[in-house]
Design a protein around this motif. Sequence first.
Motif, PDB file in Angstrom:
ATOM      1  N   THR A  45       0.836  -1.202   0.000  1.00  0.00           N
ATOM      2  CA  THR A  45       0.000   0.000   0.000  1.00  0.00           C
ATOM      3  C   THR A  45       0.870   1.251   0.000  1.00  0.00           C
ATOM      4  OG1 THR A  45      -1.752  -1.182   1.151  1.00  0.00           O
ATOM      5  CG2 THR A  45      -1.831   1.228   1.205  1.00  0.00           C
ATOM      6  N   ALA A  46       1.900   1.253   0.833  1.00  0.00           N
ATOM      7  CA  ALA A  46       2.807   2.404   0.859  1.00  0.00           C
ATOM      8  C   ALA A  46       3.523   2.563  -0.478  1.00  0.00           C
ATOM      9  CB  ALA A  46       3.820   2.241   1.993  1.00  0.00           C
ATOM     10  N   LEU A  47       3.876   1.451  -1.115  1.00  0.00           N
ATOM     11  CA  LEU A  47       4.519   1.512  -2.429  1.00  0.00           C
ATOM     12  C   LEU A  47       3.584   2.112  -3.475  1.00  0.00           C
ATOM     13  CD1 LEU A  47       7.004   0.810  -4.172  1.00  0.00           C
ATOM     14  CD2 LEU A  47       6.026  -1.475  -4.451  1.00  0.00           C
ATOM     15  N   MET A  48       2.309   1.736  -3.440  1.00  0.00           N
ATOM     16  CA  MET A  48       1.346   2.300  -4.401  1.00  0.00           C
ATOM     17  C   MET A  48       1.108   3.794  -4.138  1.00  0.00           C
ATOM     18  SD  MET A  48      -1.438  -0.711  -5.140  1.00  0.00           S
ATOM     19  CE  MET A  48      -2.152  -0.645  -3.526  1.00  0.00           C
ATOM     20  N   VAL A  49       1.023   4.179  -2.877  1.00  0.00           N
ATOM     21  CA  VAL A  49       0.854   5.600  -2.553  1.00  0.00           C
ATOM     22  C   VAL A  49       2.075   6.386  -3.025  1.00  0.00           C
ATOM     23  CG1 VAL A  49       0.661   7.251  -0.654  1.00  0.00           C
ATOM     24  CG2 VAL A  49      -0.727   5.188  -0.646  1.00  0.00           C
ATOM     25  N   MET A  50       3.265   5.803  -2.847  1.00  0.00           N
ATOM     26  CA  MET A  50       4.494   6.466  -3.299  1.00  0.00           C
ATOM     27  C   MET A  50       4.489   6.647  -4.820  1.00  0.00           C
ATOM     28  SD  MET A  50       7.408   7.781  -2.496  1.00  0.00           S
ATOM     29  CE  MET A  50       7.794   7.170  -0.901  1.00  0.00           C
ATOM     30  N   ALA A  51       4.057   5.636  -5.541  1.00  0.00           N
ATOM     31  CA  ALA A  51       3.986   5.749  -6.999  1.00  0.00           C
ATOM     32  C   ALA A  51       2.993   6.831  -7.410  1.00  0.00           C
ATOM     33  CB  ALA A  51       3.608   4.400  -7.605  1.00  0.00           C
ATOM     34  N   ALA A  52       1.872   6.935  -6.709  1.00  0.00           N
ATOM     35  CA  ALA A  52       0.884   7.978  -7.009  1.00  0.00           C
ATOM     36  C   ALA A  52       1.458   9.371  -6.721  1.00  0.00           C
ATOM     37  CB  ALA A  52      -0.385   7.746  -6.204  1.00  0.00           C
ATOM     38  N   LEU A  53       2.178   9.513  -5.610  1.00  0.00           N
ATOM     39  CA  LEU A  53       2.822  10.799  -5.309  1.00  0.00           C
ATOM     40  C   LEU A  53       3.846  11.167  -6.372  1.00  0.00           C
ATOM     41  CD1 LEU A  53       3.443  10.653  -1.458  1.00  0.00           C
ATOM     42  CD2 LEU A  53       2.078  12.332  -2.676  1.00  0.00           C
ATOM     43  N   PHE A  54       4.595  10.176  -6.811  1.00  0.00           N
ATOM     44  CA  PHE A  54       5.600  10.401  -7.854  1.00  0.00           C
ATOM     45  C   PHE A  54       4.940  10.903  -9.134  1.00  0.00           C
ATOM     46  CE2 PHE A  54       8.275   8.516 -11.311  1.00  0.00           C
ATOM     47  CZ  PHE A  54       9.347   9.381 -11.172  1.00  0.00           C
ATOM     48  N   LEU A  55       3.867  10.259  -9.548  1.00  0.00           N
ATOM     49  CA  LEU A  55       3.160  10.689 -10.768  1.00  0.00           C
ATOM     50  C   LEU A  55       2.567  12.080 -10.610  1.00  0.00           C
ATOM     51  CD1 LEU A  55       1.395   7.362 -11.782  1.00  0.00           C
ATOM     52  CD2 LEU A  55       3.327   8.478 -12.913  1.00  0.00           C
ATOM     53  N   GLN A  56       1.973  12.345  -9.453  1.00  0.00           N
ATOM     54  CA  GLN A  56       1.381  13.665  -9.214  1.00  0.00           C
ATOM     55  C   GLN A  56       2.451  14.755  -9.218  1.00  0.00           C
ATOM     56  OE1 GLN A  56      -0.416  14.066  -5.393  1.00  0.00           O
ATOM     57  NE2 GLN A  56      -1.321  16.052  -5.838  1.00  0.00           N
ATOM     58  N   THR A  57       3.572  14.492  -8.597  1.00  0.00           N
ATOM     59  CA  THR A  57       4.654  15.474  -8.555  1.00  0.00           C
ATOM     60  C   THR A  57       5.228  15.714  -9.943  1.00  0.00           C
ATOM     61  OG1 THR A  57       5.194  14.809  -6.306  1.00  0.00           O
ATOM     62  CG2 THR A  57       6.874  16.026  -7.495  1.00  0.00           C
ATOM     63  N   ASN A  58       5.399  14.653 -10.708  1.00  0.00           N
ATOM     64  CA  ASN A  58       5.941  14.816 -12.068  1.00  0.00           C
ATOM     65  C   ASN A  58       5.005  15.598 -12.967  1.00  0.00           C
ATOM     66  OD1 ASN A  58       8.463  13.778 -11.877  1.00  0.00           O
ATOM     67  ND2 ASN A  58       7.918  11.746 -12.624  1.00  0.00           N
ATOM     68  N   GLN A  59       3.705  15.449 -12.768  1.00  0.00           N
ATOM     69  CA  GLN A  59       2.756  16.199 -13.589  1.00  0.00           C
ATOM     70  C   GLN A  59       2.755  17.683 -13.245  1.00  0.00           C
ATOM     71  OE1 GLN A  59      -0.938  14.156 -12.999  1.00  0.00           O
ATOM     72  NE2 GLN A  59      -0.438  12.546 -14.481  1.00  0.00           N
ATOM     73  N   SER A  60       3.068  18.019 -11.989  1.00  0.00           N
ATOM     74  CA  SER A  60       3.047  19.426 -11.591  1.00  0.00           C
ATOM     75  C   SER A  60       4.391  20.124 -11.825  1.00  0.00           C
ATOM     76  CB  SER A  60       2.653  19.551 -10.116  1.00  0.00           C
ATOM     77  OG  SER A  60       3.654  18.989  -9.304  1.00  0.00           O
ATOM     78  N   MET A  61       5.435  19.376 -12.143  1.00  0.00           N
ATOM     79  CA  MET A  61       6.770  19.948 -12.379  1.00  0.00           C
ATOM     80  C   MET A  61       6.968  20.166 -13.877  1.00  0.00           C
ATOM     81  SD  MET A  61       8.404  19.800  -9.265  1.00  0.00           S
ATOM     82  CE  MET A  61      10.128  19.594  -9.460  1.00  0.00           C
ATOM     83  N   PRO A  62       7.836  21.113 -14.244  1.00  0.00           N
ATOM     84  CA  PRO A  62       8.127  21.299 -15.672  1.00  0.00           C
ATOM     85  C   PRO A  62       8.854  20.071 -16.225  1.00  0.00           C
ATOM     86  CG  PRO A  62       9.427  22.811 -14.312  1.00  0.00           C
ATOM     87  CD  PRO A  62       8.519  22.069 -13.405  1.00  0.00           C
TER      88      PRO A  62
END
Length: 160
Positions: free
Chosen positions: A38-55
Amino acid sequence: MEAPCAQYVPTTLLLIITYLTFYFALDDFTDRIMVSLTALMVMAALFLQTNQSMPRTVYLKVVDIWFLFCIIIKFVIVLWLVVINYVRQMEALRGRKQQVPTHNGKVWTNVNGSLDSAVTITTTVITANKINFWAQLIIATGFIAFVFYYLIYTVTFRTS
């Protein structure tokens, strides 16, 4: 733009939660693996969200290196947990076998009531507890070493 700690605090907390699964009971594999995955999936979601908000860039950003490390370390923890559970199951199977000692350092293994074959006694036994202990030590040391290197790298080579 978000504050710099906006990515680091939640990912570090998730990493700590995943690491703490090493302190769950060894026979509680389901809870250990579910918390870690579960923590691994949440981490992957955070990674995707952060990458979408960064240039977008063609190179890895420092925060990308942080996320990749956290995802890799969580995956390694999941692998350790699987290995620990496998060894624990083998210990349980080994505990069911009855060993009748004979001469010359050999034993006859009695499985299902019949004498099967001669095997030599080995003194080195890898137990799930030992693997769990070494996993705790290796993961904690690796994380501290990475954070130390990461902080030096970001302070030394950071360009604003």
